[in-house]
Design an enzyme around this catalytic site. Structure first.
Site, short mmCIF file in Angstrom:
data_model
loop_
_atom_site.label_atom_id
_atom_site.label_comp_id
_atom_site.label_asym_id
_atom_site.label_seq_id
_atom_site.Cartn_x
_atom_site.Cartn_y
_atom_site.Cartn_z
N GLY A 122 -5.14 8.27 -1.17
CA GLY A 122 -6.13 8.99 -1.98
C GLY A 122 -7.44 8.22 -2.11
CE LYS A 160 9.88 9.33 4.71
NZ LYS A 160 8.50 9.39 5.17
N GLY A 178 -4.17 11.67 -7.39
CA GLY A 178 -3.54 10.43 -6.93
C GLY A 178 -4.49 9.62 -6.07
CB VAL A 179 -7.26 7.44 -6.53
CG1 VAL A 179 -8.23 8.51 -6.06
CG2 VAL A 179 -7.18 7.43 -8.06
P1 NAD Z 1 0.72 5.55 -3.28
O1 NAD Z 1 1.98 5.32 -4.05
O2 NAD Z 1 -0.10 4.40 -2.84
O3 NAD Z 1 -0.27 6.52 -4.12
C1 NAD Z 1 0.16 7.60 -4.85
C2 NAD Z 1 -0.64 7.61 -6.14
O4 NAD Z 1 -0.31 8.79 -6.88
C3 NAD Z 1 -0.32 6.42 -7.06
O5 NAD Z 1 -1.52 5.80 -7.45
C4 NAD Z 1 0.41 7.07 -8.23
O6 NAD Z 1 0.18 6.38 -9.46
C5 NAD Z 1 -0.20 8.45 -8.24
N1 NAD Z 1 0.61 9.47 -8.91
C6 NAD Z 1 1.96 9.61 -8.94
N2 NAD Z 1 2.30 10.69 -9.66
C7 NAD Z 1 1.15 11.26 -10.08
C8 NAD Z 1 0.84 12.39 -10.86
N3 NAD Z 1 1.79 13.15 -11.38
N4 NAD Z 1 -0.47 12.70 -11.08
C9 NAD Z 1 -1.45 11.90 -10.57
N5 NAD Z 1 -1.21 10.81 -9.84
C10 NAD Z 1 0.07 10.48 -9.60
O7 NAD Z 1 1.15 6.48 -2.06
P2 NAD Z 1 0.30 6.80 -0.75
O8 NAD Z 1 0.78 5.93 0.34
O9 NAD Z 1 -1.14 6.85 -1.11
O10 NAD Z 1 0.83 8.27 -0.41
C11 NAD Z 1 0.37 9.40 -1.15
C12 NAD Z 1 1.08 10.65 -0.67
O11 NAD Z 1 0.82 10.84 0.73
C13 NAD Z 1 2.61 10.60 -0.80
O12 NAD Z 1 3.09 11.90 -1.05
C14 NAD Z 1 3.06 10.18 0.59
O13 NAD Z 1 4.39 10.61 0.88
C15 NAD Z 1 2.04 10.89 1.45
N6 NAD Z 1 1.84 10.27 2.76
C16 NAD Z 1 1.46 8.96 2.83
C17 NAD Z 1 1.27 8.38 4.08
C18 NAD Z 1 0.82 6.95 4.21
O14 NAD Z 1 0.41 6.54 5.32
N7 NAD Z 1 0.86 6.15 3.14
C19 NAD Z 1 1.46 9.14 5.24
C20 NAD Z 1 1.83 10.49 5.13
C21 NAD Z 1 2.02 11.04 3.87
#
Ligand code: NAD
Length: 363
Positions: free
Chosen positions: A190, A80, A185-186
């Site tokens: 989400g 990472k 988190g959408v």
């Molecule tokens: P993203 O940044 O697009 O979405 C995260 C959302 O969570 C944002 O809309 C943000 O405003 C919201 N958020 C942040 N803090 C918050 C809180 N305290 N309460 C409510 N909402 C909050 O990220 P993503 O790509 O959708 O990833 C979401 C999670 O999944 C992360 O933890 C990421 O590490 C994990 N993940 C993502 C992927 C991927 O393919 N994108 C793969 C594996 C794991």
């Protein structure tokens, strides 16, 4: 700040501190384990409060990638990268090029991809300096359309499939119509998960700290909005954490009511003991790196030039992996989080991470 004696060091093979005076780049690349293949993991950009916070994050995430790829049956190791800086204001081409140069200097031991705070434009900038990057070019999806290299739709699909398996296991139901799901988190994943659930007839409650994302879920999917703090205590069937890590902790456990916990966020457990406590309280926890492996599976097929159909079938097998974890947990009485670790390490140690279909692909 110690490295070799750091509580999260856990046998890392290599940790690289990257500094470029001219562009202001400060970053860390962590390579945890390359037993199964080159270390592949996203490059996150975040305004860490301290260097130590950045080091903790990158070490924990990179170890998680080793376990995730092993459990998903991929021929990849775990790594990472984190860039210390504000993703909205701190990016310049010079900084991204400098990061690309550091990735390149590792000669392919570490392969980078998008993560929180980075996306396709950043991958394109890296790609001008290194070939060890994935997600910089568009590809064909399973329905034949052209999409970006963003793997989050695959992550959302994998979480949906895994959530369905957890519901089957814990609530004994196949039909998701009327299932009550709270999504924290959408964002990319989400919202994608919410779309799958809506299509299956589920009722949705959502929260986000970014109001526009909540509005979109309300307008597009008829989701109910709740304040971030209230998401834990809802009387729902499933809690789906899709925002940040550490949200399953001693405090949130007090209010958590959902019998099933199944979401995309990495490092959901504040500590390993929380996994034991979840089991004691009769919550069925879908281990984060098992259920959110759709993204790394997608990235892997982009890397080897596999088809969208191969990737899609592999993502859907996340349901089988979770069933195996749940069955072993039931048989042994151990928490699902510990079973997932055992299974991932078992595959790592025996080099047995490749599924038969994968072995054919590499033959
Ligand atoms: P993203 O940044 O697009 O979405 C995260 C959302 O969570 C944002 O809309 C943000 O405003 C919201 N958020 C942040 N803090 C918050 C809180 N305290 N309460 C409510 N909402 C909050 O990220 P993503 O790509 O959708 O990833 C979401 C999670 O999944 C992360 O933890 C990421 O590490 C994990 N993940 C993502 C992927 C991927 O393919 N994108 C793969 C594996 C794991």
């Amino acid at each position: 700040m110690s490295v070799f004696t750091h509580p999260d060091f856990d046998h890392h093979e290599q940790v690289v501190f990257c500094h470029d005076e001219a562009s202001g780049l400060r970053a860390i690349i962590a390579i945890h384990d390359t037993t199964l293949g080159p270390a592949l993991g996203g490059c996150r950009m975040f305004p860490y409060a301290s260097d130590d916070d950045a080091l903790c994050d990158v070490l924990r995430l990179s170890r998680g990638m080793t376990l995730k790829s092993s459990l998903a049956g991929l021929k990849l190791g775990g790594g990472k990268a984190v860039i210390i800086g504000d993703p909205h204001t701190g990016k310049s081409q010079a900084l991204l090029h400098a990061m690309g140069d550091f990735v390149d200097s590792l000669g392919g031991r570490y392969i980078t991809a998008a993560d929180s705070g980075t996306g396709e434009p950043e991958m394109q900038a890296f790609a001008q300096r290194t070939r060890h990057v994935i997600g910089a070019t568009p590809r064909t999806t399973v329905d034949g359309s052209i999409a970006s290299g963003d793997p989050s739709p695959s992550t959302a699909l994998g979480v949906f499939v895994g959530l369905r398996e957890a519901v089957r296991q814990r609530l004994g139901r196949d039909d998701l119509a009327g299932l009550k799901v709270a999504i924290q988190g959408v964002g990319h994943v989400g919202l994608g998960l919410a779309r799958h659930l809506k299509q299956a007839g589920a009722e949705l409650w959502v929260c986000d700290i970014f109001d526009a994302n909540v509005r979109q879920a309300m307008e597009e999917l008829g989701a109910n909005a709740v304040r971030p703090h209230d998401i834990y205590g809802l009387d729902v069937d499933v809690f789906a954490p899709c925002a940040m890590g550490g949200i399953l902790n001693a405090e949130t456990l007090q209010s958590l009511r959902a019998p099933v916990i199944a979401g995309a966020a990495n490092n959901q457990l504040a500590s390993p003991e929380i996994g034991v406590e979840l089991q004691r309280r009769n919550h069925l926890y879908a281990p984060d790196y098992a259920i959110n492996a759709g993204g790394i599976i997608d990235v892997y097929y982009q890397r080897i030039g596999g088809s969208a159909a191969q990737s899609d079938a592999h993502v859907r097998s996340i349901g089988d992996t979770l069933r195996e974890i749940f069955n072993r947990a039931t048989a042994s009485g151990e928490p699902t989080s510990i079973i997932a670790d055992h299974l991932a390490l078992e595959r790592l140690q025996t080099g047995d991470a490749l599924r038969p279909a994968e072995q054919r692909l590499h033959a």
